[in-house]
Design a protein around this motif. Sequence first.
Motif, PDB file in Angstrom:
ATOM      1  N   ILE A 230      29.159  44.196 -34.183  1.00 61.48           N
ATOM      2  CA  ILE A 230      27.918  43.654 -35.447  1.00 61.48           C
ATOM      3  C   ILE A 230      28.267  44.148 -36.559  1.00 61.48           C
ATOM      4  CG2 ILE A 230      25.255  43.656 -35.296  1.00 61.48           C
ATOM      5  CD1 ILE A 230      26.177  42.543 -32.840  1.00 61.48           C
ATOM      6  N   ASN A 231      28.122  43.490 -38.039  1.00 59.56           N
ATOM      7  CA  ASN A 231      28.691  43.529 -39.131  1.00 59.56           C
ATOM      8  C   ASN A 231      27.067  42.483 -39.678  1.00 59.56           C
ATOM      9  OD1 ASN A 231      29.234  44.487 -41.133  1.00 59.56           O
ATOM     10  ND2 ASN A 231      31.266  44.718 -40.625  1.00 59.56           N
ATOM     11  N   GLY A 232      27.728  42.783 -41.019  1.00 56.95           N
ATOM     12  CA  GLY A 232      27.049  41.814 -42.052  1.00 56.95           C
ATOM     13  C   GLY A 232      27.343  42.402 -43.670  1.00 56.95           C
ATOM     14  N   ALA A 233      26.328  41.114 -44.567  1.00 56.03           N
ATOM     15  CA  ALA A 233      27.099  41.272 -45.444  1.00 56.03           C
ATOM     16  C   ALA A 233      25.980  41.985 -46.638  1.00 56.03           C
ATOM     17  CB  ALA A 233      26.744  39.716 -46.298  1.00 56.03           C
ATOM     18  N   SER A 234      24.801  42.603 -45.915  1.00 56.49           N
ATOM     19  CA  SER A 234      23.789  43.121 -46.721  1.00 56.49           C
ATOM     20  C   SER A 234      23.993  44.681 -47.763  1.00 56.49           C
ATOM     21  CB  SER A 234      23.061  43.750 -45.335  1.00 56.49           C
ATOM     22  OG  SER A 234      21.956  42.565 -45.688  1.00 56.49           O
ATOM     23  N   LYS A 235      24.473  45.383 -46.806  1.00 57.41           N
ATOM     24  CA  LYS A 235      25.274  47.046 -47.219  1.00 57.41           C
ATOM     25  C   LYS A 235      26.783  46.893 -47.582  1.00 57.41           C
ATOM     26  CE  LYS A 235      21.685  47.614 -44.870  1.00 57.41           C
ATOM     27  NZ  LYS A 235      20.128  48.024 -45.231  1.00 57.41           N
ATOM     28  N   ALA A 236      27.650  46.051 -47.458  1.00 58.56           N
ATOM     29  CA  ALA A 236      28.659  45.974 -47.755  1.00 58.56           C
ATOM     30  C   ALA A 236      28.851  45.773 -49.513  1.00 58.56           C
ATOM     31  CB  ALA A 236      29.791  45.893 -46.983  1.00 58.56           C
ATOM     32  N   TYR A 237      28.144  44.441 -49.759  1.00 59.16           N
ATOM     33  CA  TYR A 237      28.733  43.711 -51.323  1.00 59.16           C
ATOM     34  C   TYR A 237      26.838  43.566 -51.638  1.00 59.16           C
ATOM     35  CZ  TYR A 237      32.030  42.066 -47.756  1.00 59.16           C
ATOM     36  OH  TYR A 237      32.955  42.601 -46.548  1.00 59.16           O
ATOM     37  N   SER A 238      26.378  44.215 -51.399  1.00 52.12           N
ATOM     38  CA  SER A 238      24.738  44.117 -52.010  1.00 52.12           C
ATOM     39  C   SER A 238      24.080  42.551 -51.551  1.00 52.12           C
ATOM     40  CB  SER A 238      25.212  44.397 -53.558  1.00 52.12           C
ATOM     41  OG  SER A 238      23.339  45.689 -54.076  1.00 52.12           O
ATOM     42  N   MET A 239      23.806  42.117 -50.324  1.00 49.33           N
ATOM     43  CA  MET A 239      23.625  41.131 -50.005  1.00 49.33           C
ATOM     44  C   MET A 239      22.071  40.823 -49.583  1.00 49.33           C
ATOM     45  SD  MET A 239      26.550  39.066 -50.049  1.00 49.33           S
ATOM     46  CE  MET A 239      26.191  37.241 -50.242  1.00 49.33           C
ATOM     47  N   THR A 240      21.668  42.435 -49.324  1.00 43.96           N
ATOM     48  CA  THR A 240      20.474  42.130 -48.485  1.00 43.96           C
ATOM     49  C   THR A 240      19.576  40.892 -48.365  1.00 43.96           C
ATOM     50  OG1 THR A 240      19.127  43.537 -50.468  1.00 43.96           O
ATOM     51  CG2 THR A 240      20.529  44.313 -48.484  1.00 43.96           C
ATOM     52  N   GLY A 241      19.186  40.678 -49.686  1.00 43.36           N
ATOM     53  CA  GLY A 241      18.200  39.224 -49.397  1.00 43.36           C
ATOM     54  C   GLY A 241      18.776  38.185 -49.253  1.00 43.36           C
ATOM     55  N   TRP A 242      20.360  37.640 -48.926  1.00 51.79           N
ATOM     56  CA  TRP A 242      20.345  36.694 -48.502  1.00 51.79           C
ATOM     57  C   TRP A 242      21.204  36.608 -46.786  1.00 51.79           C
ATOM     58  CZ3 TRP A 242      23.844  33.738 -52.594  1.00 51.79           C
ATOM     59  CH2 TRP A 242      24.088  34.986 -53.664  1.00 51.79           C
ATOM     60  N   ARG A 243      20.927  37.456 -46.242  1.00 52.83           N
ATOM     61  CA  ARG A 243      20.366  37.290 -44.781  1.00 52.83           C
ATOM     62  C   ARG A 243      21.374  36.777 -44.297  1.00 52.83           C
ATOM     63  NH1 ARG A 243      19.153  40.927 -44.526  1.00 52.83           N
ATOM     64  NH2 ARG A 243      17.837  41.179 -42.290  1.00 52.83           N
ATOM     65  N   ILE A 244      22.754  37.880 -44.221  1.00 54.36           N
ATOM     66  CA  ILE A 244      23.424  37.053 -43.389  1.00 54.36           C
ATOM     67  C   ILE A 244      24.283  38.167 -42.908  1.00 54.36           C
ATOM     68  CG2 ILE A 244      26.377  36.537 -43.753  1.00 54.36           C
ATOM     69  CD1 ILE A 244      23.881  33.836 -43.920  1.00 54.36           C
ATOM     70  N   GLY A 245      24.176  38.465 -41.218  1.00 57.12           N
ATOM     71  CA  GLY A 245      25.024  39.119 -40.741  1.00 57.12           C
ATOM     72  C   GLY A 245      25.860  38.129 -39.971  1.00 57.12           C
ATOM     73  N   PHE A 246      26.780  39.434 -39.256  1.00 55.34           N
ATOM     74  CA  PHE A 246      27.704  38.370 -37.163  1.00 55.34           C
ATOM     75  C   PHE A 246      27.765  39.596 -36.710  1.00 55.34           C
ATOM     76  CE2 PHE A 246      30.607  39.758 -41.823  1.00 55.34           C
ATOM     77  CZ  PHE A 246      30.700  40.950 -41.345  1.00 55.34           C
ATOM     78  N   ALA A 247      28.178  38.634 -35.910  1.00 52.06           N
ATOM     79  CA  ALA A 247      28.598  39.223 -33.986  1.00 52.06           C
ATOM     80  C   ALA A 247      30.211  38.863 -34.035  1.00 52.06           C
ATOM     81  CB  ALA A 247      27.729  39.203 -32.990  1.00 52.06           C
ATOM     82  N   ALA A 248      30.595  39.798 -33.131  1.00 51.00           N
ATOM     83  CA  ALA A 248      32.284  39.092 -32.934  1.00 51.00           C
ATOM     84  C   ALA A 248      32.290  39.575 -30.907  1.00 51.00           C
ATOM     85  CB  ALA A 248      33.267  39.684 -33.280  1.00 51.00           C
ATOM     86  N   GLY A 249      32.379  39.334 -30.273  1.00 51.95           N
ATOM     87  CA  GLY A 249      33.222  39.646 -29.149  1.00 51.95           C
ATOM     88  C   GLY A 249      33.457  38.411 -28.267  1.00 51.95           C
TER      89      GLY A 249
END
Length: 380
Positions: A230-249
């Motif tokens: 599980i990962n996402g854009a919020s913390k790495a790119y300062s995009m908390t409000g854009w609401r993008i996460g992702f899952a790989a499996g």
Amino acid sequence: MKGLSNASSQLKPSSTVAVTARAMELKRQGIDVISMAAGEPDFDTPEHIKLAAKAAIDAGKTKYTPTLGVFELREAIAAKFKRENKLEYAAAQIQVTTGGKQALFNACWALLNPGDEVIIPAPFWVTYPEQVRLFGGVPVFVQTRAEDGYALELDALEAAVTAKTKMIILNSPSNPSGVVYSDETIEGLMAIAEKHDLWVMSDEMYEHITYTGKLPVSAAKFNTDRVMTINGASKAYSMTGWRIGFAAGPAHVIKAMDAIQGQSTSNANSISQWATIAAVNDTSEYINMAREAFRGRRDAIVSGLNRIGLPTPTPEGAFYVLADTTRIHKDETEAAKIILEQARVAVVPGTDFHAPGRVRLSYACSLEQIEEAISRIGKI
Ligand code: GLU
């Protein structure tokens, strides 16, 4: 009148979200509150990401996308996994979600049956046990301690495994302790998962915010088949409000998660998805700048809190510290209330993280705010 469902009446509201909302409300009323509640980078979203969003709007990319996410974004995420984590995922093994929370939620829904036990090292992010419980799962906690640097004892982890265990939730760097597990710990944890046929949910949301000089190893590196990353854009790119996460499996789990999302929210926001392509493709400069800024802030907050008599270990990742507030009050909820009322600093009590006697402070704010918060709390 007939009442709420059992699941929703037992669900605890998120304490991180609640304290953040309270701080926002106080600020709105004109009260000078320093919010160290939510884990939200204070940096603006990088310009090239905003430009990509504007271009998406102008190009009319404002309609439904495939539920799993636009193909170009899933390809970009697959390339990120290959480049940064040395993991091979096809686009069909990746789901784009509305924040990391939805990725975790979909994966819990896809994998858990009522009665399944899920091992969660504590302290943990408040949302994990609540999501597990929503699907009838039973969270089982393995406590780690500040005195040991929140290191995870693999013997203790294995001792918690029963015939009902289905999954382990791994979060390194950890919210809230900031611990970064060693490669050996992750390898050992994966060996336990292998031996007992368990799933591992590896929440790697803070992977770029580590002060160890290297990216932590991904659990999936040891066995892609039993890990949901599980990962996402919020913390790495300062995009908390854009609401993008992702899952790989594994593709069959992603397929189940696709059906779940297709019957609940459908695709994540289309404009945010196009912006996230720019984020995952080109952000090393921003990421390095943010990490080094967070490192300076971490040093300032840790030394400041220790100086005012609130013992605080030095974390190796994420942007939180867990301060021992027993000097202020033995109960951490009371301590957090006193800190808010007397110092006007919003912090989250450790209770829901299973960090008794401590409060969590996010240092994703300016150095000036950190110094001011320390000076105010020091006067209590
Ligand atoms: N994940 C962040 C935190 O722990 C944001 C709030 C939330 O979603 O819990 O503060």
